[in-house]
Scaffold this motif. Sequence first.
Motif, PDB file in Angstrom:
ATOM      1  N   LEU A  35       0.827  -1.212   0.000  1.00 40.32           N
ATOM      2  CA  LEU A  35       0.000   0.000   0.000  1.00 40.32           C
ATOM      3  C   LEU A  35       0.854   1.251   0.000  1.00 40.32           C
ATOM      4  O   LEU A  35       0.605   2.205  -0.714  1.00 40.32           O
ATOM      5  N   ARG A  36       1.850   1.240   0.886  1.00 44.67           N
ATOM      6  CA  ARG A  36       2.744   2.379   0.998  1.00 44.67           C
ATOM      7  C   ARG A  36       3.967   1.892   1.750  1.00 44.67           C
ATOM      8  O   ARG A  36       3.998   0.754   2.240  1.00 44.67           O
ATOM      9  N   ARG A  38       7.512   3.285   4.278  1.00 46.26           N
ATOM     10  CA  ARG A  38       8.189   4.385   4.977  1.00 46.26           C
ATOM     11  C   ARG A  38       9.665   4.000   5.064  1.00 46.26           C
ATOM     12  O   ARG A  38       9.970   2.854   5.408  1.00 46.26           O
ATOM     13  N   GLU A 332       5.777   0.457  -8.053  1.00 44.18           N
ATOM     14  CA  GLU A 332       5.082  -0.743  -7.580  1.00 44.18           C
ATOM     15  C   GLU A 332       5.716  -1.949  -8.271  1.00 44.18           C
ATOM     16  O   GLU A 332       6.249  -1.812  -9.375  1.00 44.18           O
ATOM     17  N   HIS A 339       4.273   4.037  -8.334  1.00 40.29           N
ATOM     18  CA  HIS A 339       3.399   3.580  -7.248  1.00 40.29           C
ATOM     19  C   HIS A 339       2.359   4.647  -6.924  1.00 40.29           C
ATOM     20  O   HIS A 339       2.690   5.840  -6.901  1.00 40.29           O
ATOM     21  N   ALA A 341       1.283   5.550  -4.247  1.00 44.10           N
ATOM     22  CA  ALA A 341       1.657   6.326  -3.054  1.00 44.10           C
ATOM     23  C   ALA A 341       2.801   7.304  -3.329  1.00 44.10           C
ATOM     24  O   ALA A 341       3.194   8.052  -2.437  1.00 44.10           O
ATOM     25  N   GLU A 342       3.320   7.315  -4.544  1.00 44.71           N
ATOM     26  CA  GLU A 342       4.411   8.252  -4.875  1.00 44.71           C
ATOM     27  C   GLU A 342       3.961   9.677  -4.569  1.00 44.71           C
ATOM     28  O   GLU A 342       2.869  10.095  -4.947  1.00 44.71           O
ATOM     29  N   GLN A 344       3.238  10.887  -1.631  1.00 38.53           N
ATOM     30  CA  GLN A 344       2.565  11.043  -0.334  1.00 38.53           C
ATOM     31  C   GLN A 344       3.611  11.288   0.748  1.00 38.53           C
ATOM     32  O   GLN A 344       4.706  10.727   0.703  1.00 38.53           O
ATOM     33  N   THR A 347       5.799   8.576   2.353  1.00 41.04           N
ATOM     34  CA  THR A 347       6.676   7.791   1.504  1.00 41.04           C
ATOM     35  C   THR A 347       7.963   8.552   1.259  1.00 41.04           C
ATOM     36  O   THR A 347       7.953   9.602   0.657  1.00 41.04           O
ATOM     37  N   ARG A 349      11.301   9.649  -0.429  1.00 40.11           N
ATOM     38  CA  ARG A 349      11.765   9.613  -1.814  1.00 40.11           C
ATOM     39  C   ARG A 349      13.267   9.613  -1.843  1.00 40.11           C
ATOM     40  O   ARG A 349      13.896  10.038  -0.923  1.00 40.11           O
TER      41      ARG A 349
END
Length: 349
Positions: A35-36, A38, A332, A339, A341-342, A344, A347, A349
């Motif tokens: 989903l995401r 960290r 993904e 993805h 979630a890119e 967000q 997340t 980078r």
Amino acid sequence: MPDEVLAPNIELFSRNGFAGPNTTIVRAQYRPRFLRARGEYLPRRFHTWDLPAQVFAEPKALPVTILEGEGIGLELNRRAAAMSFGYVNVWADELHYIVSGRGQLDTEVGTLEVRTGDFVLIPRAVTYRWGEIAEEINEFIVVTTSELRLDPEGAPATFNPDLHLDRPVPHGRPGLPVDDEYEVVVRTGDRFTSYFYDVDPIPCLDVIGAPLVVRFNIENVQGLAVAEGGLAPAQLMSSTSGRDFIFGVGSRHSARPPVHHNADFDEVICYGMGPSPWGSVDTPGTVTWTPKGILHQGPEENVQPGYRAWLLETRSSLTMTPAGRDIAYLMETDRYGVHPAEGQPATAR
Ligand SMILES: [Fe+2]
């Protein structure tokens, strides 16, 4: 929840890459769809065309590293005009892949007319420069401290060196005196030393014996076709350290690859050319990176009329440079798209 999520999924857990041993895990849930995330240890897509033009605006600009690890670097280069200096990497071999463009690659053992899809293997200690450029050159370069050699598995079916390997044409002329000085930049790791000459040091009269610089085109690299899935891609090159391998991974008649745990290798795939997209990847120069141990599947390869791509596997643990980070997107690991979630905040980078 879509039905496919709970259909049995075949996961391949490989130690030591395609050499095995392999373990097959059958699991109901489909795990590549996270989903995401960290943190920093994440699969990425690099849109290499996004690297800003000003990075290469300086006439003396050198290739830019986007991913690096112990004994290996992955670099981008763009050339719109001839180089006025020579360049020699004395501690590492360089595999240049021409993502796009057409021009002259001038080496101390002769000149090659290169075009889109060419691989050029330049061993350490060979001086070269870009000569006349007919169409801007964009290239992706693998730099290895271990010797990189052509080592095609399944030859001549997968790649026929007798038909498709060539070498530079010797200049057949002396290097002429120059008005001022001719500079050759000598690279040792991330350090540079310049030597200056009163003649052009690169031209040669003739070359005898084993080829030093070799070239072939990705259009002449064929996959192993199989009726059922499970056959690994054909190896094209390897490094003598056993840490780095290059494979042709273009479209082929096979089932979709299984979900994969690649415990020992980072996987970097360069999409070379269509006409078909490869899953969510459809732009030449897209580079996907799945760090070792991160579950992934990757798109269906059996697509018509086809596409060309290649895979680098390295035991080194790669990390992004700041330049790489600038052109990277969270990926993904199902179809290798950006993805959802890119971007967000949670997340990294
Ligand atoms: Fe894989």
